[in-house]
Scaffold this motif. Structure first.
Motif, mmCIF file in Angstrom:
data_model
loop_
_atom_site.group_PDB
_atom_site.id
_atom_site.type_symbol
_atom_site.label_atom_id
_atom_site.label_comp_id
_atom_site.label_asym_id
_atom_site.label_seq_id
_atom_site.Cartn_x
_atom_site.Cartn_y
_atom_site.Cartn_z
ATOM 1 N N ASN A 40 0.728 -1.236 0.010
ATOM 2 C CA ASN A 40 0.072 0.126 -0.041
ATOM 3 C C ASN A 40 0.954 1.182 -0.219
ATOM 4 N N LEU A 41 2.067 1.300 0.629
ATOM 5 C CA LEU A 41 3.051 2.191 0.539
ATOM 6 C C LEU A 41 3.287 2.702 -1.086
ATOM 7 N N GLN A 42 3.491 1.693 -1.668
ATOM 8 C CA GLN A 42 4.268 1.411 -2.913
ATOM 9 C C GLN A 42 2.872 2.078 -3.980
ATOM 10 N N LEU A 43 1.832 1.686 -3.476
ATOM 11 C CA LEU A 43 0.480 2.120 -4.357
ATOM 12 C C LEU A 43 0.415 3.518 -4.227
ATOM 13 N N VAL A 44 0.245 4.052 -2.811
ATOM 14 C CA VAL A 44 -0.157 5.436 -2.707
ATOM 15 C C VAL A 44 1.067 6.173 -3.126
ATOM 16 N N GLN A 45 2.446 5.808 -3.042
ATOM 17 C CA GLN A 45 3.614 6.488 -3.768
ATOM 18 C C GLN A 45 3.265 6.628 -5.270
ATOM 19 N N ARG A 46 3.031 5.632 -5.942
ATOM 20 C CA ARG A 46 2.578 5.853 -7.300
ATOM 21 C C ARG A 46 1.656 6.832 -7.648
ATOM 22 N N GLU A 47 0.659 6.913 -6.750
ATOM 23 C CA GLU A 47 -0.560 7.817 -6.866
ATOM 24 C C GLU A 47 -0.099 9.302 -6.625
ATOM 25 N N ILE A 48 0.770 9.404 -5.970
ATOM 26 C CA ILE A 48 1.334 10.735 -5.691
ATOM 27 C C ILE A 48 2.172 11.296 -6.874
ATOM 28 N N ARG A 49 3.129 10.131 -7.356
ATOM 29 C CA ARG A 49 3.717 10.541 -8.580
ATOM 30 C C ARG A 49 3.121 10.782 -9.584
ATOM 31 N N GLN A 50 1.958 10.390 -9.690
ATOM 32 C CA GLN A 50 0.932 10.523 -10.995
ATOM 33 C C GLN A 50 0.490 11.864 -11.054
ATOM 34 N N THR A 51 0.130 12.644 -9.847
ATOM 35 C CA THR A 51 -0.499 13.807 -9.710
ATOM 36 C C THR A 51 0.394 14.985 -10.826
ATOM 37 N N GLN A 52 -0.332 15.654 -11.390
ATOM 38 C CA GLN A 52 0.490 16.669 -12.093
ATOM 39 C C GLN A 52 0.025 18.096 -11.380
ATOM 40 N N VAL A 53 1.386 18.639 -11.027
ATOM 41 C CA VAL A 53 1.396 20.173 -10.464
ATOM 42 C C VAL A 53 1.953 20.926 -11.288
ATOM 43 N N PRO A 54 1.734 22.182 -11.499
ATOM 44 C CA PRO A 54 2.158 23.179 -12.394
ATOM 45 C C PRO A 54 3.578 23.605 -11.749
ATOM 46 N N LEU A 55 4.526 23.599 -12.428
ATOM 47 C CA LEU A 55 5.956 24.031 -12.159
ATOM 48 C C LEU A 55 6.126 25.342 -11.689
ATOM 49 N N GLU A 56 5.144 26.266 -11.724
ATOM 50 C CA GLU A 56 4.982 27.627 -11.334
ATOM 51 C C GLU A 56 4.489 27.695 -9.992
ATOM 52 N N ASP A 57 3.911 26.877 -9.606
ATOM 53 C CA ASP A 57 3.350 26.764 -8.267
ATOM 54 C C ASP A 57 4.208 26.231 -7.072
ATOM 55 N N VAL A 58 5.187 26.816 -6.726
ATOM 56 C CA VAL A 58 6.189 26.479 -5.700
ATOM 57 C C VAL A 58 5.747 25.520 -4.532
ATOM 58 N N GLN A 59 4.511 26.046 -3.872
ATOM 59 C CA GLN A 59 3.917 25.227 -2.832
ATOM 60 C C GLN A 59 3.565 24.027 -3.285
ATOM 61 N N GLN A 60 2.789 23.825 -4.214
ATOM 62 C CA GLN A 60 2.108 22.694 -4.600
ATOM 63 C C GLN A 60 3.402 21.549 -5.129
ATOM 64 N N VAL A 61 4.427 22.075 -5.402
ATOM 65 C CA VAL A 61 5.519 21.343 -5.784
ATOM 66 C C VAL A 61 6.424 20.780 -4.544
ATOM 67 N N LYS A 62 6.368 21.856 -3.734
ATOM 68 C CA LYS A 62 7.090 21.374 -2.296
ATOM 69 C C LYS A 62 6.171 20.488 -1.666
ATOM 70 N N ALA A 63 4.848 20.629 -1.707
ATOM 71 C CA ALA A 63 3.907 19.515 -0.704
ATOM 72 C C ALA A 63 4.201 18.315 -1.246
ATOM 73 N N LYS A 64 4.197 18.473 -2.821
ATOM 74 C CA LYS A 64 4.266 16.708 -3.381
ATOM 75 C C LYS A 64 5.505 16.137 -2.910
ATOM 76 N N ASN A 65 6.506 17.167 -3.098
ATOM 77 C CA ASN A 65 7.848 16.374 -2.867
ATOM 78 C C ASN A 65 8.035 15.961 -1.315
ATOM 79 N N MET A 66 7.392 16.668 -0.398
ATOM 80 C CA MET A 66 7.511 16.428 0.896
ATOM 81 C C MET A 66 6.763 14.918 1.197
ATOM 82 N N ARG A 67 5.294 14.950 0.465
ATOM 83 C CA ARG A 67 4.753 13.575 0.526
ATOM 84 C C ARG A 67 5.398 12.489 -0.075
ATOM 85 N N LEU A 68 6.186 12.786 -0.824
ATOM 86 C CA LEU A 68 7.160 11.685 -1.666
ATOM 87 C C LEU A 68 8.285 11.219 -0.555
ATOM 88 N N SER A 69 8.589 12.208 0.032
ATOM 89 C CA SER A 69 9.953 11.967 0.899
ATOM 90 C C SER A 69 9.437 11.121 2.281
#
Length: 89
Positions: A40-69
Protein backbone atom coordinates in the motif's frame (compact mmCIF):
# COMPACT_ATOMS: atom_id res chain seq x y z
CA UNK A 1 -1.97 -7.63 15.54
CA UNK A 2 -4.10 -6.99 12.50
CA UNK A 3 -4.04 -3.66 10.75
CA UNK A 4 -6.75 -1.44 12.19
CA UNK A 5 -8.65 0.29 9.41
CA UNK A 6 -7.67 0.39 5.78
CA UNK A 7 -3.98 -0.15 4.94
CA UNK A 8 -4.32 2.33 2.07
CA UNK A 9 -5.68 4.96 4.46
CA UNK A 10 -2.72 4.26 6.74
CA UNK A 11 -0.34 4.87 3.82
CA UNK A 12 -2.16 8.11 2.95
CA UNK A 13 -1.85 9.24 6.58
CA UNK A 14 1.89 8.55 6.43
CA UNK A 15 2.12 10.64 3.25
CA UNK A 16 0.20 13.44 4.93
CA UNK A 17 2.46 13.42 7.97
CA UNK A 18 -0.24 12.31 10.42
CA UNK A 19 1.34 8.91 11.15
CA UNK A 20 4.91 7.65 11.04
CA UNK A 21 6.44 4.21 11.01
CA UNK A 22 9.13 3.24 13.49
CA UNK A 23 10.47 -0.12 14.69
CA UNK A 24 8.36 -0.08 17.90
CA UNK A 25 5.24 0.54 15.82
CA UNK A 26 6.15 -2.21 13.34
CA UNK A 27 6.79 -4.72 16.11
CA UNK A 28 3.07 -5.38 16.63
CA UNK A 29 2.43 -6.43 13.01
CA UNK A 30 2.76 -9.91 11.53
CA UNK A 31 4.95 -10.55 8.45
CA UNK A 32 1.82 -10.76 6.29
CA UNK A 33 0.66 -7.38 7.63
CA UNK A 34 4.06 -5.87 6.86
CA UNK A 35 3.79 -7.04 3.24
CA UNK A 36 0.34 -5.48 2.93
CA UNK A 37 1.63 -2.21 4.40
CA UNK A 38 4.58 -2.17 1.98
CA UNK A 39 2.32 -2.83 -1.02
CA UNK A 40 0.00 0.00 0.00
CA UNK A 41 2.93 2.35 0.59
CA UNK A 42 4.10 1.66 -2.96
CA UNK A 43 0.57 2.10 -4.32
CA UNK A 44 0.09 5.50 -2.70
CA UNK A 45 3.60 6.53 -3.73
CA UNK A 46 2.68 5.79 -7.36
CA UNK A 47 -0.52 7.81 -7.01
CA UNK A 48 1.42 10.78 -5.64
CA UNK A 49 3.91 10.60 -8.51
CA UNK A 50 1.05 10.56 -11.04
CA UNK A 51 -0.40 13.85 -9.85
CA UNK A 52 0.43 16.75 -12.13
CA UNK A 53 1.33 20.03 -10.46
CA UNK A 54 2.20 23.21 -12.31
CA UNK A 55 5.88 23.99 -12.05
CA UNK A 56 5.11 27.66 -11.38
CA UNK A 57 3.28 26.79 -8.15
CA UNK A 58 6.18 26.34 -5.75
CA UNK A 59 3.95 25.46 -2.78
CA UNK A 60 2.31 22.53 -4.57
CA UNK A 61 5.64 21.23 -5.85
CA UNK A 62 7.07 21.45 -2.35
CA UNK A 63 4.04 19.65 -0.86
CA UNK A 64 4.27 16.86 -3.44
CA UNK A 65 7.99 16.40 -2.79
CA UNK A 66 7.40 16.35 0.97
CA UNK A 67 4.76 13.64 0.61
CA UNK A 68 7.12 11.59 -1.58
CA UNK A 69 9.89 12.07 0.96
CA UNK A 70 7.69 10.78 3.79
CA UNK A 71 6.67 7.76 1.72
CA UNK A 72 10.28 6.97 0.85
CA UNK A 73 11.34 7.27 4.48
CA UNK A 74 8.51 4.99 5.65
CA UNK A 75 9.43 2.40 3.02
CA UNK A 76 13.09 2.50 4.06
CA UNK A 77 12.18 2.08 7.75
CA UNK A 78 9.92 -0.87 6.91
CA UNK A 79 12.50 -2.56 4.68
CA UNK A 80 15.33 -2.13 7.19
CA UNK A 81 13.13 -3.46 10.01
CA UNK A 82 12.25 -6.53 7.94
CA UNK A 83 15.91 -7.05 6.99
CA UNK A 84 16.97 -6.85 10.63
CA UNK A 85 14.26 -9.30 11.73
CA UNK A 86 14.90 -11.52 8.67
CA UNK A 87 11.35 -11.19 7.38
CA UNK A 88 11.19 -11.83 3.62
CA UNK A 89 9.23 -9.28 1.62
Amino acid sequence: MAISGSPKKMAEDIAGGFFSLSPPVLKKYTPADLKVILNNLQLVQREIRQTQVPLEDVQQVKAKNMRLSRMNQAEMVLRSYCKKKRIPL
